[in-house]
Design a protein around this motif. Structure first.
Motif, PDB file in Angstrom:
ATOM      1  N   SER A 170       0.858  -1.181   0.000  1.00  0.00           N
ATOM      2  CA  SER A 170       0.000   0.000   0.000  1.00  0.00           C
ATOM      3  C   SER A 170       0.895   1.232   0.000  1.00  0.00           C
ATOM      4  O   SER A 170       1.919   1.278   0.684  1.00  0.00           O
ATOM      5  CB  SER A 170      -0.920   0.006   1.219  1.00  0.00           C
ATOM      6  OG  SER A 170      -0.171   0.011   2.434  1.00  0.00           O
ATOM      7  N   VAL A 171       0.521   2.250  -0.800  1.00  0.00           N
ATOM      8  CA  VAL A 171       1.395   3.412  -0.997  1.00  0.00           C
ATOM      9  C   VAL A 171       0.591   4.697  -0.856  1.00  0.00           C
ATOM     10  O   VAL A 171      -0.507   4.822  -1.415  1.00  0.00           O
ATOM     11  CB  VAL A 171       2.074   3.380  -2.386  1.00  0.00           C
ATOM     12  CG1 VAL A 171       3.013   4.577  -2.551  1.00  0.00           C
ATOM     13  CG2 VAL A 171       2.840   2.070  -2.584  1.00  0.00           C
ATOM     14  N   LEU A 172       1.161   5.654  -0.135  1.00  0.00           N
ATOM     15  CA  LEU A 172       0.623   7.009  -0.029  1.00  0.00           C
ATOM     16  C   LEU A 172       1.555   7.944  -0.774  1.00  0.00           C
ATOM     17  O   LEU A 172       2.766   7.944  -0.540  1.00  0.00           O
ATOM     18  CB  LEU A 172       0.527   7.425   1.441  1.00  0.00           C
ATOM     19  CG  LEU A 172       0.266   8.911   1.731  1.00  0.00           C
ATOM     20  CD1 LEU A 172      -1.112   9.334   1.230  1.00  0.00           C
ATOM     21  CD2 LEU A 172       0.427   9.205   3.228  1.00  0.00           C
ATOM     22  N   VAL A 173       0.997   8.756  -1.674  1.00  0.00           N
ATOM     23  CA  VAL A 173       1.769   9.772  -2.393  1.00  0.00           C
ATOM     24  C   VAL A 173       1.307  11.139  -1.910  1.00  0.00           C
ATOM     25  O   VAL A 173       0.132  11.490  -2.047  1.00  0.00           O
ATOM     26  CB  VAL A 173       1.590   9.656  -3.916  1.00  0.00           C
ATOM     27  CG1 VAL A 173       2.385  10.748  -4.635  1.00  0.00           C
ATOM     28  CG2 VAL A 173       2.010   8.278  -4.414  1.00  0.00           C
ATOM     29  N   LEU A 174       2.230  11.896  -1.349  1.00  0.00           N
ATOM     30  CA  LEU A 174       1.922  13.252  -0.892  1.00  0.00           C
ATOM     31  C   LEU A 174       2.347  14.223  -1.982  1.00  0.00           C
ATOM     32  O   LEU A 174       3.538  14.448  -2.205  1.00  0.00           O
ATOM     33  CB  LEU A 174       2.660  13.545   0.417  1.00  0.00           C
ATOM     34  CG  LEU A 174       2.268  12.660   1.604  1.00  0.00           C
ATOM     35  CD1 LEU A 174       3.204  12.886   2.776  1.00  0.00           C
ATOM     36  CD2 LEU A 174       0.826  12.908   2.007  1.00  0.00           C
ATOM     37  N   GLY A 175       1.359  14.770  -2.697  1.00  0.00           N
ATOM     38  CA  GLY A 175       1.640  15.701  -3.781  1.00  0.00           C
ATOM     39  C   GLY A 175       1.303  15.122  -5.134  1.00  0.00           C
ATOM     40  O   GLY A 175       1.837  14.084  -5.522  1.00  0.00           O
ATOM     41  N   ALA A 176       0.387  15.786  -5.851  1.00  0.00           N
ATOM     42  CA  ALA A 176      -0.021  15.321  -7.178  1.00  0.00           C
ATOM     43  C   ALA A 176       0.447  16.284  -8.264  1.00  0.00           C
ATOM     44  O   ALA A 176      -0.291  16.641  -9.179  1.00  0.00           O
ATOM     45  CB  ALA A 176      -1.540  15.141  -7.235  1.00  0.00           C
ATOM     46  N   SER A 198      -2.641  12.491  -1.766  1.00  0.00           N
ATOM     47  CA  SER A 198      -3.068  13.696  -1.060  1.00  0.00           C
ATOM     48  C   SER A 198      -2.573  14.925  -1.801  1.00  0.00           C
ATOM     49  O   SER A 198      -1.382  15.015  -2.136  1.00  0.00           O
ATOM     50  CB  SER A 198      -2.514  13.693   0.374  1.00  0.00           C
ATOM     51  OG  SER A 198      -2.789  14.912   1.028  1.00  0.00           O
ATOM     52  N   ASP A 199      -3.488  15.858  -2.068  1.00  0.00           N
ATOM     53  CA  ASP A 199      -3.109  17.113  -2.726  1.00  0.00           C
ATOM     54  C   ASP A 199      -4.185  18.153  -2.440  1.00  0.00           C
ATOM     55  O   ASP A 199      -5.376  17.818  -2.349  1.00  0.00           O
ATOM     56  CB  ASP A 199      -2.950  16.933  -4.236  1.00  0.00           C
ATOM     57  CG  ASP A 199      -2.182  18.090  -4.872  1.00  0.00           C
ATOM     58  OD1 ASP A 199      -0.958  17.948  -5.056  1.00  0.00           O
ATOM     59  OD2 ASP A 199      -2.793  19.138  -5.160  1.00  0.00           O
ATOM     60  N   ARG A 205      -6.336  16.037  -7.806  1.00  0.00           N
ATOM     61  CA  ARG A 205      -6.821  14.793  -7.185  1.00  0.00           C
ATOM     62  C   ARG A 205      -7.663  14.005  -8.182  1.00  0.00           C
ATOM     63  O   ARG A 205      -7.586  12.768  -8.244  1.00  0.00           O
ATOM     64  CB  ARG A 205      -7.638  15.099  -5.926  1.00  0.00           C
ATOM     65  CG  ARG A 205      -6.830  15.674  -4.777  1.00  0.00           C
ATOM     66  CD  ARG A 205      -7.596  15.595  -3.449  1.00  0.00           C
ATOM     67  NE  ARG A 205      -8.873  16.287  -3.480  1.00  0.00           N
ATOM     68  CZ  ARG A 205      -9.049  17.571  -3.196  1.00  0.00           C
ATOM     69  NH1 ARG A 205      -7.988  18.331  -2.893  1.00  0.00           N
ATOM     70  NH2 ARG A 205     -10.259  18.117  -3.200  1.00  0.00           N
ATOM     71  N   ALA A 206      -8.440  14.710  -8.985  1.00  0.00           N
ATOM     72  CA  ALA A 206      -9.255  14.031  -9.999  1.00  0.00           C
ATOM     73  C   ALA A 206      -8.372  13.374 -11.054  1.00  0.00           C
ATOM     74  O   ALA A 206      -8.657  12.254 -11.513  1.00  0.00           O
ATOM     75  CB  ALA A 206     -10.219  15.019 -10.644  1.00  0.00           C
ATOM     76  N   ILE A 207      -7.295  14.053 -11.454  1.00  0.00           N
ATOM     77  CA  ILE A 207      -6.364  13.467 -12.426  1.00  0.00           C
ATOM     78  C   ILE A 207      -5.709  12.225 -11.834  1.00  0.00           C
ATOM     79  O   ILE A 207      -5.553  11.197 -12.508  1.00  0.00           O
ATOM     80  CB  ILE A 207      -5.304  14.498 -12.846  1.00  0.00           C
ATOM     81  CG1 ILE A 207      -5.962  15.679 -13.568  1.00  0.00           C
ATOM     82  CG2 ILE A 207      -4.255  13.853 -13.755  1.00  0.00           C
ATOM     83  CD1 ILE A 207      -5.026  16.857 -13.760  1.00  0.00           C
ATOM     84  N   ALA A 213      -5.163   6.151  -8.926  1.00  0.00           N
ATOM     85  CA  ALA A 213      -5.243   6.221  -7.469  1.00  0.00           C
ATOM     86  C   ALA A 213      -6.530   5.561  -6.992  1.00  0.00           C
ATOM     87  O   ALA A 213      -7.597   5.767  -7.568  1.00  0.00           O
ATOM     88  CB  ALA A 213      -5.191   7.669  -7.009  1.00  0.00           C
ATOM     89  N   THR A 214      -6.435   4.776  -5.932  1.00  0.00           N
ATOM     90  CA  THR A 214      -7.622   4.094  -5.395  1.00  0.00           C
ATOM     91  C   THR A 214      -8.383   4.980  -4.416  1.00  0.00           C
ATOM     92  O   THR A 214      -9.552   4.704  -4.110  1.00  0.00           O
ATOM     93  CB  THR A 214      -7.215   2.788  -4.700  1.00  0.00           C
ATOM     94  OG1 THR A 214      -6.220   3.070  -3.697  1.00  0.00           O
ATOM     95  CG2 THR A 214      -6.625   1.811  -5.709  1.00  0.00           C
TER      96      THR A 214
END
Length: 348
Positions: A170-176, A198-199, A205-207, A213-214
């Motif tokens: 499981s991965v969290l990306v901070l910044g889109a 998270s952005d 976030r929609a992109i 992104a799940t």
């Protein structure tokens, strides 16, 4: 040749389009006619920082470059004039221990095209750019001119995923931003089952959701670590990738990541941040620094675009000419901007 040159004035920095001498390739060098040059977040921050030296007076910016071979110097083979190419902006020595180990991203003497840091090297906001032959990669026919400069942020994203050995976690990306979005699409192509982004931008976030992104989080409305634990369980996320570069997001990364999880440090808006030590120690977190890309990362990024695994899905891209570059950079810095990437066509 025409180029957009950083010019310091009493009011701050400007980009002035000027005629400058065209470079001439020497031994082992290639002259590339630029078809597209991308504007990176580091260009935006460096240019708008009036006191900063990262994008200094007299510099031709941009390290995200696609083009065509215009001429080659002595000893260069396999790069015919007219061939479409991507340029790796890392200027490396090839002799230090990291280079000999294949770790060119951390070359002891590394410089970067379009940057004034560690040496002044002109970049792609010009009709022509001079580069080392080993930094030039032939473009597959399936890669478009608009995609060619985007290979650079994608290769950086691939490098982060390789450093963190992202597979089925499981991965969290901070910044889109471009890097975060490139990582999302690359991870989705690998079948990573949980990708949370998270952005502050609803548009980005929609992109991210469209790219694979799940789940997404609005950090202005939600507590990011708490929301992550709601989504994946109380232990926290396996891997967090920090792609913003400010203290608040680095702290969110530490709080959201599970015990013995990993955090990829990539974002770097501030030169220094203050982090809480005890959670790092008591959770036995793995902190992994990431910068640039190695040659295998670049080749993989090219393959991923050529075979359609990454399409930069849904990215709003704005293409401008040299005379419009400064206005586009300033617009890109607006937090309300919906543009993900600005590309400059020097012949426009």
């Amino acid at each position: 040749m025409r180029a957009a040159v950083v010019t310091r004035t009493a009011q701050g920095k400007e980009l002035r389009v000027a005629e400058v001498a065209a470079p001439v390739p020497g031994e082992g060098q290639v002259l590339v006619r630029v078809t597209r040059a991308g504007i990176c977040g580091s260009d935006t921050h460096g240019f708008l920082d009036d006191a900063g030296t990262a994008r200094g007076d007299g510099l031709i910016m941009s390290h995200e470059i696609g083009g065509m071979v215009a001429a080659v110097g002595a000893g260069v083979t396999g790069l015919p004039v007219g061939a479409r190419v991507h340029v790796d902006p890392q200027v490396v020595c090839g002799r230090c221990e990291p280079c000999r180990s294949g770790w060119i991203s951390i070359c002891d003497h590394k410089r970067v095209l379009g940057s004034s840091l560690r040496g002044f090297v002109h970049g792609g906001l010009a009709e022509l750019v001079l580069v080392q032959a080993d930094a030039v990669y032939l473009l597959p026919d399936a890669v478009t001119d608009d995609q060619a400069p985007l290979i650079e942020p994608l290769a950086n994203a691939v490098h982060v995923l390789e450093r963190l050995q992202v597979t089925g976690q499981s991965v969290l990306v901070l910044g889109a931003g471009p890097l975060g979005l490139a990582m999302v699409e690359a991870m989705a192509s690998r079948g990573v089952p949980v990708i949370i982004v998270s952005d502050t931008s609803a548009a980005k976030r929609a992109i991210a959701a469209d790219a694979g992104a799940t789940a997404t989080i609005d950090p202005l409305a939600q507590d990011v670590p708490a929301r992550v634990r709601e989504l994946v369980g109380p232990a926290g996320i396996d891997i967090t990738i920090e792609a913003v570069g400010i203290e608040v997001t680095y702290r969110q990364a530490i709080e959201a990541t599970r015990k013995r999880g990993s955090i990829g440090f990539f974002g770097a808006v501030a030169a220094e941040v203050s982090l809480p030590l005890l959670p790092i120690l008591h959770k036995e977190l793995h902190l992994v620094g990431c910068t640039g890309a190695n040659r295998a990362d670049i080749r993989l990024a090219l393959e991923m675009v050529a075979d359609g695994r990454v399409r930069f899905r849904g990215w709003p891209i704005r293409t401008v000419g040299l005379s419009e570059a400064e206005e586009a950079i300033r617009a890109l810095a607006d937090p309300q901007s919906r543009t993900v990437k600005v590309l400059v066509d020097p012949l426009r």
